[in-house]
Design a protein around this motif. Structure first.
Motif, PDB file in Angstrom:
ATOM      1  N   LEU A   1      -4.142  63.491  27.350  1.00  0.00           N
ATOM      2  CA  LEU A   1      -4.703  62.141  27.300  1.00  0.00           C
ATOM      3  C   LEU A   1      -5.486  61.910  26.013  1.00  0.00           C
ATOM      4  N   LEU A   2      -6.200  62.932  25.570  1.00  0.00           N
ATOM      5  CA  LEU A   2      -6.964  62.838  24.329  1.00  0.00           C
ATOM      6  C   LEU A   2      -6.028  62.633  23.140  1.00  0.00           C
ATOM      7  N   THR A   3      -4.975  63.426  23.087  1.00  0.00           N
ATOM      8  CA  THR A   3      -3.981  63.302  22.011  1.00  0.00           C
ATOM      9  C   THR A   3      -3.340  61.920  22.043  1.00  0.00           C
ATOM     10  N   GLN A   4      -2.982  61.469  23.225  1.00  0.00           N
ATOM     11  CA  GLN A   4      -2.362  60.151  23.373  1.00  0.00           C
ATOM     12  C   GLN A   4      -3.324  59.043  22.940  1.00  0.00           C
ATOM     13  N   SER A   5      -4.594  59.174  23.288  1.00  0.00           N
ATOM     14  CA  SER A   5      -5.586  58.156  22.910  1.00  0.00           C
ATOM     15  C   SER A   5      -5.778  58.101  21.396  1.00  0.00           C
ATOM     16  N   PHE A   6      -5.863  59.276  20.761  1.00  0.00           N
ATOM     17  CA  PHE A   6      -6.001  59.289  19.300  1.00  0.00           C
ATOM     18  C   PHE A   6      -4.749  58.729  18.633  1.00  0.00           C
ATOM     19  N   TRP A   7      -3.594  59.033  19.182  1.00  0.00           N
ATOM     20  CA  TRP A   7      -2.338  58.495  18.639  1.00  0.00           C
ATOM     21  C   TRP A   7      -2.352  56.972  18.753  1.00  0.00           C
ATOM     22  N   GLN A   8      -2.833  56.453  19.901  1.00  0.00           N
ATOM     23  CA  GLN A   8      -2.921  55.007  20.095  1.00  0.00           C
ATOM     24  C   GLN A   8      -3.882  54.384  19.081  1.00  0.00           C
ATOM     25  N   LEU A   9      -5.027  55.024  18.851  1.00  0.00           N
ATOM     26  CA  LEU A   9      -5.979  54.503  17.867  1.00  0.00           C
ATOM     27  C   LEU A   9      -5.366  54.466  16.470  1.00  0.00           C
ATOM     28  N   GLU A  10      -4.651  55.526  16.106  1.00  0.00           N
ATOM     29  CA  GLU A  10      -4.003  55.567  14.799  1.00  0.00           C
ATOM     30  C   GLU A  10      -2.927  54.490  14.681  1.00  0.00           C
ATOM     31  N   LEU A  11      -2.189  54.259  15.763  1.00  0.00           N
ATOM     32  CA  LEU A  11      -1.157  53.226  15.767  1.00  0.00           C
ATOM     33  C   LEU A  11      -1.773  51.841  15.578  1.00  0.00           C
ATOM     34  N   ILE A  12      -2.866  51.586  16.284  1.00  0.00           N
ATOM     35  CA  ILE A  12      -3.569  50.298  16.135  1.00  0.00           C
ATOM     36  C   ILE A  12      -4.102  50.157  14.715  1.00  0.00           C
ATOM     37  N   ALA A  13      -4.658  51.245  14.168  1.00  0.00           N
ATOM     38  CA  ALA A  13      -5.168  51.212  12.785  1.00  0.00           C
ATOM     39  C   ALA A  13      -4.043  50.884  11.805  1.00  0.00           C
ATOM     40  N   ASN A  14      -2.890  51.482  12.012  1.00  0.00           N
ATOM     41  CA  ASN A  14      -1.760  51.201  11.115  1.00  0.00           C
ATOM     42  C   ASN A  14      -1.300  49.747  11.222  1.00  0.00           C
ATOM     43  N   GLN A  15      -1.297  49.207  12.436  1.00  0.00           N
ATOM     44  CA  GLN A  15      -0.918  47.803  12.605  1.00  0.00           C
ATOM     45  C   GLN A  15      -1.932  46.884  11.925  1.00  0.00           C
ATOM     46  N   ILE A  16      -3.200  47.188  12.068  1.00  0.00           N
ATOM     47  CA  ILE A  16      -4.239  46.375  11.417  1.00  0.00           C
ATOM     48  C   ILE A  16      -4.127  46.498   9.902  1.00  0.00           C
ATOM     49  N   THR A  17      -3.816  47.704   9.431  1.00  0.00           N
ATOM     50  CA  THR A  17      -3.664  47.924   7.993  1.00  0.00           C
ATOM     51  C   THR A  17      -2.547  47.059   7.423  1.00  0.00           C
ATOM     52  N   ILE A  18      -1.442  46.957   8.136  1.00  0.00           N
ATOM     53  CA  ILE A  18      -0.323  46.117   7.679  1.00  0.00           C
ATOM     54  C   ILE A  18      -0.772  44.668   7.583  1.00  0.00           C
ATOM     55  N   THR A  19      -1.524  44.217   8.574  1.00  0.00           N
ATOM     56  CA  THR A  19      -2.038  42.848   8.559  1.00  0.00           C
ATOM     57  C   THR A  19      -3.015  42.647   7.410  1.00  0.00           C
ATOM     58  N   GLN A  20      -3.898  43.621   7.192  1.00  0.00           N
ATOM     59  CA  GLN A  20      -4.912  43.503   6.138  1.00  0.00           C
ATOM     60  C   GLN A  20      -4.273  43.503   4.749  1.00  0.00           C
ATOM     61  N   ALA A  21      -3.185  44.223   4.586  1.00  0.00           N
ATOM     62  CA  ALA A  21      -2.520  44.289   3.276  1.00  0.00           C
ATOM     63  C   ALA A  21      -1.942  42.943   2.870  1.00  0.00           C
ATOM     64  N   GLN A  22      -1.714  42.076   3.847  1.00  0.00           N
ATOM     65  CA  GLN A  22      -1.117  40.769   3.555  1.00  0.00           C
ATOM     66  C   GLN A  22      -2.164  39.701   3.246  1.00  0.00           C
ATOM     67  N   THR A  23      -3.448  40.041   3.344  1.00  0.00           N
ATOM     68  CA  THR A  23      -4.499  39.061   3.069  1.00  0.00           C
ATOM     69  C   THR A  23      -4.920  39.140   1.609  1.00  0.00           C
ATOM     70  N   VAL A  24      -5.586  38.094   1.151  1.00  0.00           N
ATOM     71  CA  VAL A  24      -5.985  37.984  -0.247  1.00  0.00           C
ATOM     72  C   VAL A  24      -7.208  38.835  -0.558  1.00  0.00           C
ATOM     73  N   ASP A  25      -8.219  38.765   0.296  1.00  0.00           N
ATOM     74  CA  ASP A  25      -9.461  39.494   0.032  1.00  0.00           C
ATOM     75  C   ASP A  25     -10.129  39.894   1.349  1.00  0.00           C
ATOM     76  N   ALA A  26     -11.280  40.576   1.224  1.00  0.00           N
ATOM     77  CA  ALA A  26     -11.990  41.078   2.403  1.00  0.00           C
ATOM     78  C   ALA A  26     -12.450  39.933   3.306  1.00  0.00           C
ATOM     79  N   GLN A  27     -12.848  38.812   2.721  1.00  0.00           N
ATOM     80  CA  GLN A  27     -13.314  37.677   3.522  1.00  0.00           C
ATOM     81  C   GLN A  27     -12.184  37.104   4.374  1.00  0.00           C
ATOM     82  N   GLN A  28     -10.992  36.996   3.786  1.00  0.00           N
ATOM     83  CA  GLN A  28      -9.848  36.508   4.551  1.00  0.00           C
ATOM     84  C   GLN A  28      -9.457  37.531   5.624  1.00  0.00           C
ATOM     85  N   SER A  29      -9.541  38.820   5.274  1.00  0.00           N
ATOM     86  CA  SER A  29      -9.238  39.873   6.243  1.00  0.00           C
ATOM     87  C   SER A  29     -10.169  39.782   7.440  1.00  0.00           C
ATOM     88  N   LYS A  30     -11.454  39.593   7.151  1.00  0.00           N
ATOM     89  CA  LYS A  30     -12.437  39.488   8.226  1.00  0.00           C
ATOM     90  C   LYS A  30     -12.163  38.262   9.079  1.00  0.00           C
TER      91      LYS A  30
END
Length: 186
Positions: free
Chosen positions: A57-86
């Motif tokens: 369960l611990l491994t699965q939870s960390f994997w889920q957190l990393e997956l969510i982080a990667n999805q957010i990273t993809i979204t953040q890469a498409q924004t212009v700046d930190a203010q738009q990201s926020k």
């Protein structure tokens, strides 16, 4: 004075009774030992099963957190700046928090100790150290941290617009413990 002499039948009956008592006692002793061994084995087996379930369960939870982080990273890469990201993250923060049970998200870069973007609980210095380690090693750092409450913390490195950054995502450990309890009928 009377002397009692036992006849052959009485001696045989006493001898058979003693044999039955001795053999019953021996069988009882063997049964109790076997029962004790079975109980010890079952207890050890259950402990190993719960430990394995917790680790999975611990491994699965960390994997889920990393997956969510990667999805957010993809979204953040498409924004212009930190203010738009926020701003973009602010629109979906409550949904992310509710659906994924995420308690905090923080973005760090290698130039500032303060988070660029921050949602949820803050332990700035500790989170910065985890983010710095992830950026330095180039791979995710996963920890179970117990401060005010116990949390799963994942620090995932990323590169956005040629800048090294890390995203910190936290999730309460309590939900993992509830899942473990439900899984093992505890």
């Amino acid at each position: 004075n009377r002397f009692y002499f036992f006849g052959l039948k009485q001696k045989a009956a006493i001898f058979v009774t003693l044999l039955i008592v001795i053999s019953s006692s021996f069988l009882l002793y063997l049964s109790l030992n076997q029962l004790d061994e079975q109980f010890s084995f079952a207890k050890k087996n259950k402990k190993e099963r719960i430990t394995n379930d917790f680790n999975n369960l611990l491994t699965q939870s960390f994997w889920q957190l990393e997956l969510i982080a990667n999805q957010i990273t993809i979204t953040q890469a498409q924004t212009v700046d930190a203010q738009q990201s926020k701003s973009e993250l602010n629109k979906v923060w409550e949904k992310i928090e509710y659906i994924s049970d995420i308690s905090a998200i923080h973005f760090y870069d290698n130039k500032h100790e303060e988070p660029l973007i921050s949602f949820g609980e803050q332990h700035k210095r500790l989170f910065y150290l985890l983010a710095e380690k992830a950026m330095k090693n180039g791979q995710p750092e996963n920890k179970v941290l117990c401060l005010e409450r116990c949390q799963l913390v994942s620090s995932v490195p990323m590169i956005i617009k040629k800048s090294r950054q890390a995203i910190i995502i936290t999730k309460p450990l309590s939900n993992l413990m509830i899942s473990l309890s439900n899984l093992n009928n505890i």
